[in-house]
Design an enzyme around this catalytic site. Structure first.
Site, short mmCIF file in Angstrom:
data_model
loop_
_atom_site.label_atom_id
_atom_site.label_comp_id
_atom_site.label_asym_id
_atom_site.label_seq_id
_atom_site.Cartn_x
_atom_site.Cartn_y
_atom_site.Cartn_z
N ARG A 20 0.88 -1.19 0.00
CA ARG A 20 0.00 0.00 0.00
C ARG A 20 0.90 1.23 0.00
O ARG A 20 1.69 1.41 0.93
CB ARG A 20 -0.91 0.02 1.23
N GLN B 66 -10.27 -4.09 -2.89
CA GLN B 66 -11.54 -3.52 -2.45
C GLN B 66 -12.64 -3.81 -3.48
O GLN B 66 -13.74 -4.22 -3.13
CB GLN B 66 -11.38 -2.00 -2.28
N CYS C 52 -16.27 1.88 1.17
CA CYS C 52 -15.08 1.06 1.45
C CYS C 52 -14.59 1.22 2.88
O CYS C 52 -13.90 0.34 3.39
CB CYS C 52 -13.97 1.41 0.47
N ASP D 115 -17.24 7.31 -1.26
CA ASP D 115 -15.95 7.21 -0.57
C ASP D 115 -15.63 8.62 -0.05
O ASP D 115 -16.29 9.59 -0.42
CB ASP D 115 -14.87 6.69 -1.54
N HIS E 265 -7.48 0.45 -6.22
CA HIS E 265 -7.67 -0.35 -5.00
C HIS E 265 -8.39 -1.65 -5.41
O HIS E 265 -9.56 -1.87 -5.10
CB HIS E 265 -8.51 0.45 -4.00
N ARG F 180 -13.67 -8.27 2.46
CA ARG F 180 -12.26 -8.07 2.11
C ARG F 180 -11.48 -9.35 2.44
O ARG F 180 -10.63 -9.79 1.67
CB ARG F 180 -11.68 -6.89 2.91
N1 CP Z 1 -11.09 0.02 2.79
C1 CP Z 1 -9.79 -0.05 3.18
O1 CP Z 1 -8.89 -0.32 2.39
O2 CP Z 1 -9.60 0.18 4.51
P1 CP Z 1 -8.21 0.39 5.27
O3 CP Z 1 -7.66 1.72 4.82
O4 CP Z 1 -8.57 0.37 6.73
O5 CP Z 1 -7.28 -0.72 4.90
N1 NVA Z 2 -9.89 6.68 -1.24
C1 NVA Z 2 -9.44 6.35 0.10
C2 NVA Z 2 -9.68 4.90 0.37
C3 NVA Z 2 -9.19 4.40 1.71
C4 NVA Z 2 -9.40 2.93 1.88
C5 NVA Z 2 -7.98 6.74 0.25
O1 NVA Z 2 -7.21 6.49 -0.70
O2 NVA Z 2 -7.61 7.28 1.29
#
Ligand code: CP
Ligand code: NVA
Length: 309
Positions: free
Chosen positions: A107, A137, A269, A229, A134, A297
């Site tokens: 990530r 997700q 999400c 989101d 993502h 997930r």
């Molecule tokens: N939805 C998601 O990816 O959550 P986190 O940021 O908690 O991993």
């Molecule tokens: N769009 C958000 C999703 C977090 C899971 C971000 O990138 O922060």
């Protein structure tokens, strides 16, 4: 699914619609096994390195628990604390990790950084969120809609808000699977045009649909699922004030969801900001399926891990 062994998952459209459906079937099967207390451990002795340059609750816990349940183990690696954080090249890191672990989940911010990692690694690389995508997700989202609606083809899915990483992967997955997708974003926050072009092509091939609009009501009218989101994603914090103004008319609230089908699913999400992109009444209301979605997930990623590793 053995044909996927050794593959990366950087973008959801590395799989075609048929392959995505197979992954969803595997995820549903793995979920059933778990509900019945039956072990499914194809990854005994396998290790997943998990690099995080951004915060996470769901991704971290579901990958680590998922690996354990599959018979292997996940190892949390903070990007800052790796030598990467002191300037060791990503290419060397990729080659070294390839000698120790069986797959890496990462990530981070830049998507091209993950592509570079994948290029130099000899093991599967899984995208756990970049600024652009993502994919894990999106697979969990499709599993959630499929479970609650009994089908995917033709399902009317509205996405309201930022044309961000979550939107990009959600829309690509949905059109590959033949959903009728409507995306409402403010001007200036649309999905990237190269991704829209790919999504339009996939929709043509699958019989799905893609509508892009600035009109939230047009997107939500008759929708089977309404997804939103956050307005300010991780890494965009300095734009927060400007974004709050730009997105003010894009809140998913009671008036807006009144235009959806009465059996609509509210999806997010997470993490969510109540009072910003969604009202508490909607996200904590009877049509919200956010915790089923978060649970999925785990099951979706176990399917991904079992297929790739
Ligand atoms: N939805 C998601 O990816 O959550 P986190 O940021 O908690 O991993
Ligand atoms: N769009 C958000 C999703 C977090 C899971 C971000 O990138 O922060």
């Amino acid at each position: 699914l053995s044909k996927h062994k050794g593959k990366d998952l950087l973008r959801i459209d590395e799989f075609n619609g048929t392959e995505l459906m197979e992954l969803l079937q595997l995820a549903a099967h793995i979920k059933q096994l778990q509900k019945h207390g039956q072990p499914f451990q194809p990854l005994q002795g396998k290790t997943l390195g998990m690099i995080f340059d951004k915060a996470s609750t769901r991704t971290r816990v579901s990958f680590e628990v998922g690996m354990y349940q599959l018979g292997g183990m996940g190892m949390f690696l903070s990007g800052k604390e790796l030598q990467l954080g002191r300037g060791e090249p990503i290419s060397d890191t990729a080659k070294v990790l390839s000698r120790y672990v069986d797959a890496v989940m990462i990530r981070t911010f830049s998507h091209s950084y993950v592509e570079e990692l994948a290029q130099h690694a000899s093991i599967p690389i899984i995208n756990g969120l970049t600024d652009l995508y993502h994919p894990c997700q999106a697979l969990a989202d499709m599993l959630t809609i499929w479970e609650h609606k009994g089908k995917l083809k033709g399902i009317k899915l509205a996405y309201v808000g930022d044309g961000n990483n979550v939107a990009n992967s959600l829309v690509l997955a949905a059109v590959l699977l033949g959903l009728d997708v409507r995306v409402a974003t403010p001007a200036g926050y649309e999905m990237e045009s190269s991704i829209v072009q790919k999504a339009q092509q996939y929709a043509l091939e699958s019989g799905g649909k893609l509508l892009l609009t600035h009109d939230v009501t047009e997107a939500v009218a008759g929708a089977d699922a309404v997804y939103t989101d956050v307005w300010t994603s991780m890494g965009f914090e300095e734009e927060n004030e400007v974004r709050m103004k730009a997105f003010a008319q894009y809140q998913v609230n009671e008036q807006l969801v009144a235009h959806a089908d009465s059996d609509y699913l509210f999806l997010h999400c997470l993490p969510a900001h109540r009072g910003e992109e969604v009202t508490a009444g909607v996200i904590d209301g009877p049509r919200s399926f956010i915790f089923d979605q978060a649970e999925n997930r785990l099951h979706a990623q176990k399917a991904i891990l079992a297929a790739l590793v």
